[in-house]
Motif scaffolding. Structure first.
Motif, PDB file in Angstrom:
ATOM      1  N   LYS A  46      36.950  66.242 -77.323  1.00 28.13           N
ATOM      2  CA  LYS A  46      35.746  65.889 -77.295  1.00 28.13           C
ATOM      3  C   LYS A  46      34.283  67.080 -76.728  1.00 28.13           C
ATOM      4  CE  LYS A  46      34.982  60.795 -76.943  1.00 28.13           C
ATOM      5  NZ  LYS A  46      34.834  59.769 -75.825  1.00 28.13           N
ATOM      6  N   LEU A  47      35.400  67.782 -75.548  1.00 27.06           N
ATOM      7  CA  LEU A  47      34.271  68.772 -75.216  1.00 27.06           C
ATOM      8  C   LEU A  47      34.407  69.715 -75.963  1.00 27.06           C
ATOM      9  CD1 LEU A  47      35.933  68.614 -71.276  1.00 27.06           C
ATOM     10  CD2 LEU A  47      33.567  67.988 -71.444  1.00 27.06           C
ATOM     11  N   THR A  48      35.315  70.006 -76.377  1.00 28.67           N
ATOM     12  CA  THR A  48      35.625  70.925 -77.706  1.00 28.67           C
ATOM     13  C   THR A  48      34.633  71.383 -78.835  1.00 28.67           C
ATOM     14  OG1 THR A  48      36.997  70.538 -77.853  1.00 28.67           O
ATOM     15  CG2 THR A  48      37.313  72.326 -76.904  1.00 28.67           C
ATOM     16  N   SER A  53      30.850  71.196 -71.616  1.00 31.43           N
ATOM     17  CA  SER A  53      32.108  71.929 -70.558  1.00 31.43           C
ATOM     18  C   SER A  53      32.306  70.887 -69.593  1.00 31.43           C
ATOM     19  CB  SER A  53      31.237  73.286 -69.631  1.00 31.43           C
ATOM     20  OG  SER A  53      30.074  73.178 -68.526  1.00 31.43           O
ATOM     21  N   GLY A  54      31.701  69.988 -69.878  1.00 24.34           N
ATOM     22  CA  GLY A  54      32.025  69.124 -68.821  1.00 24.34           C
ATOM     23  C   GLY A  54      31.720  67.199 -69.190  1.00 24.34           C
ATOM     24  N   GLY A  55      31.147  66.232 -68.604  1.00 22.51           N
ATOM     25  CA  GLY A  55      30.685  65.334 -68.107  1.00 22.51           C
ATOM     26  C   GLY A  55      30.975  64.075 -67.394  1.00 22.51           C
ATOM     27  N   SER A  69      35.788  68.017 -66.269  1.00 19.43           N
ATOM     28  CA  SER A  69      34.888  69.218 -66.595  1.00 19.43           C
ATOM     29  C   SER A  69      36.257  70.075 -67.460  1.00 19.43           C
ATOM     30  CB  SER A  69      34.275  70.270 -65.386  1.00 19.43           C
ATOM     31  OG  SER A  69      36.042  70.078 -64.628  1.00 19.43           O
ATOM     32  N   GLU A  70      36.280  71.026 -68.274  1.00 23.11           N
ATOM     33  CA  GLU A  70      36.853  71.641 -68.951  1.00 23.11           C
ATOM     34  C   GLU A  70      38.588  72.096 -68.061  1.00 23.11           C
ATOM     35  OE1 GLU A  70      34.472  74.516 -71.791  1.00 23.11           O
ATOM     36  OE2 GLU A  70      34.842  75.012 -69.452  1.00 23.11           O
ATOM     37  N   CYS A  73      40.488  69.331 -67.452  1.00 20.03           N
ATOM     38  CA  CYS A  73      41.592  69.035 -68.281  1.00 20.03           C
ATOM     39  C   CYS A  73      42.662  69.970 -67.939  1.00 20.03           C
ATOM     40  CB  CYS A  73      40.465  69.542 -69.893  1.00 20.03           C
ATOM     41  SG  CYS A  73      39.397  67.923 -69.582  1.00 20.03           S
TER      42      CYS A  73
END
Length: 156
Positions: A46-48, A53-55, A69-70, A73
């Motif tokens: 979902k991030l990519t 860069s995060g949520g 965040s990235e 992960c």
């Protein structure tokens, strides 16, 4: 003799007072959020896909639980490879940051800019009445600064 007109010294026109630039006017409200039970690989996807860069991590009532965040992960992926552990049970709840700094939507954007510099964060969630209502990022603050510059470059 002509009529003389006398005008006293004119007062300088008052400078227009600008309305405060509030965080709530620049924050994002259409947020991609995550749940504790989501798999880290799904979050990474979902991030990519959304180029973020995060949520925020929220519960079913939109209460803020943390941030993912990235980097969170990547750490999980790296640890899983290093320790030869499957990613099947790698969830957001196990990797998210739980102690989250939030800011008030009524804060001035330039005060928020100072917090970004001090804390070195990429985003701050905005919570109102216990619920996530938005998020402000560094790029939102820059957008506000550019708008301010086009009107009057006096930051205070």
């Amino acid at each position: 003799m002509g009529i003389k007109s006398f005008q006293g010294k004119r007062a300088a026109p008052e400078k227009e007072k600008s309305a405060p630039m509030l965080v709530r006017d620049y924050m994002s409200t259409s947020l991609i959020t995550f749940k504790e039970h989501e798999n880290i690989m799904d979050v990474a996807e979902k991030l990519t896909k959304n180029k973020i860069s995060g949520g925020c991590v929220v519960d079913d009532n939109n209460k803020l639980l943390g941030l993912i965040s990235e980097g969170d992960c990547m750490k999980q992926i790296s640890d899983s490879r290093y320790y030869n552990m499957p990613l099947d049970n790698a969830t957001v709840g196990k990797r998210m940051t739980c102690n989250v700094d939030t800011i008030d939507g009524n804060m001035n954007v330039m005060d928020a800019a100072k917090l970004f510099i001090e804390k070195r964060f990429r985003r701050f969630p905005i919570v109102e009445h216990g619920k996530l209502i938005g998020q402000i990022s560094q790029s939102d603050v820059l957008r506000a600064a550019v708008r301010l510059k086009s009107n009057n470059w006096h930051l205070g």
